[in-house]
Design an enzyme around this catalytic site. Structure first.
Site, PDB file in Angstrom:
ATOM      1  N   ASP A  11       1.185  -0.899   0.362  1.00 20.18           N
ATOM      2  CA  ASP A  11       0.051  -0.181  -0.297  1.00 20.18           C
ATOM      3  C   ASP A  11       0.580   0.812   0.166  1.00 20.18           C
ATOM      4  OD1 ASP A  11      -2.398   1.556   0.611  1.00 20.18           O
ATOM      5  OD2 ASP A  11      -2.394   1.562   2.488  1.00 20.18           O
ATOM      6  N   ASP A  13       0.303   5.113   0.936  1.00 22.87           N
ATOM      7  CA  ASP A  13       0.121   6.026   1.773  1.00 22.87           C
ATOM      8  C   ASP A  13       0.055   5.339   3.385  1.00 22.87           C
ATOM      9  OD1 ASP A  13      -0.525   9.326   1.451  1.00 22.87           O
ATOM     10  OD2 ASP A  13      -1.268   7.526  -0.537  1.00 22.87           O
TER      11      ASP A  13
END
Length: 238
Positions: A11, A13
């Site tokens: 992922d 952020d």
């Protein structure tokens, strides 16, 4: 028998990149402009992985408490927020400390790494470019690329398909590790058959506990993530 690891996907952020400082800066700017109390930095960090709408609701909670996500005022605030973010997308954002070591080691071992994110592509690409990661990243899958976003496994399947198309490999999801800081990351990884890692150092939504998400591993620091991923790769190569 454990499958060989051919790729590590992240992922974006709160997992690979600490983007919260730029969001904090922009939210302070918007709150000052609209003469609205600013949330605490901790509260902002907790909402980053929930997306732009969640951060707008955090800023203007009372004003937007009863409105739907499609409300015109909410969407106008959201667009203002995204416009400000795009203008200065990478003033303070950085790789989490220690994760460049992980990326370098993966590259040196011939293991592809990439990103599967719910961040819009036009923002994700600019961020990676600013951090000199765009050419190093083997695959980038964003909401723009799929019909169903995480927690659906569609983005994970697309990531492996694109890796295979690019490198002429035969990578399957069972050959991948997926790392994330939200329950939807773990759900998407599990549904696709990837080995999943939840990072406790990410932007964890209040009242969520990564230990409850069912990930194959939960880590609390970037160094712990690096050690576990590299150890897992060595384990299956032995």
């Amino acid at each position: 028998m454990t499958s060989k690891i051919w790729a590590v996907l992240f992922d974006l952020d709160g997992t690979l990149i600490d983007t919260a400082p730029d969001f904090i800066r922009i939210i302070k700017q918007m709150c000052a402009k609209h003469n609205h109390p600013c949330p605490t930095e901790e509260a902002i960090r907790e909402q980053v992985s929930a997306g732009a709408r969640a951060m707008v609701r955090l800023m203007f909670g009372d004003e937007l408490a009863e409105v739907a996500d499609s409300d015109e005022k909410l969407l106008a605030y959201r667009q203002e927020f995204l416009d400000l973010y795009e203008q200065d997308i990478c003033v303070d954002s950085r790789l989490f400390d220690g994760l460049d070591k992980l990326l370098n080691t993966l590259e040196n071992q011939g293991i592809q790494w990439g990103i599967v994110t719910n961040k819009p592509r036009y923002l994700a690409e600019q961020l990676l470019d600013k951090l000199d990661l765009a050419k190093r990243c083997a695959v980038l899958v964003c909401p723009d690329d799929v019909v169903n976003t995480k927690p659906d496994p569609e983005p994970m399947f697309l990531a492996t398909d694109r890796l295979n198309q690019t490198f002429g490999t035969n990578i399957e999801c069972k050959n991948c590790i997926y790392v994330g800081d939200h329950i939807r990351d773990i759900q998407a990884g599990q549904a696709s058959g990837m080995t999943t890692v939840a990072v406790g150092f990410g932007y964890i939504v209040p009242d969520e506990n990564p230990d409850d998400w069912g990930a194959d591993k939960v880590v609390q620091t970037p160094d712990e993530l690096t050690d576990w991923v590299l150890g897992k790769i060595q384990e299956v190569m032995a």
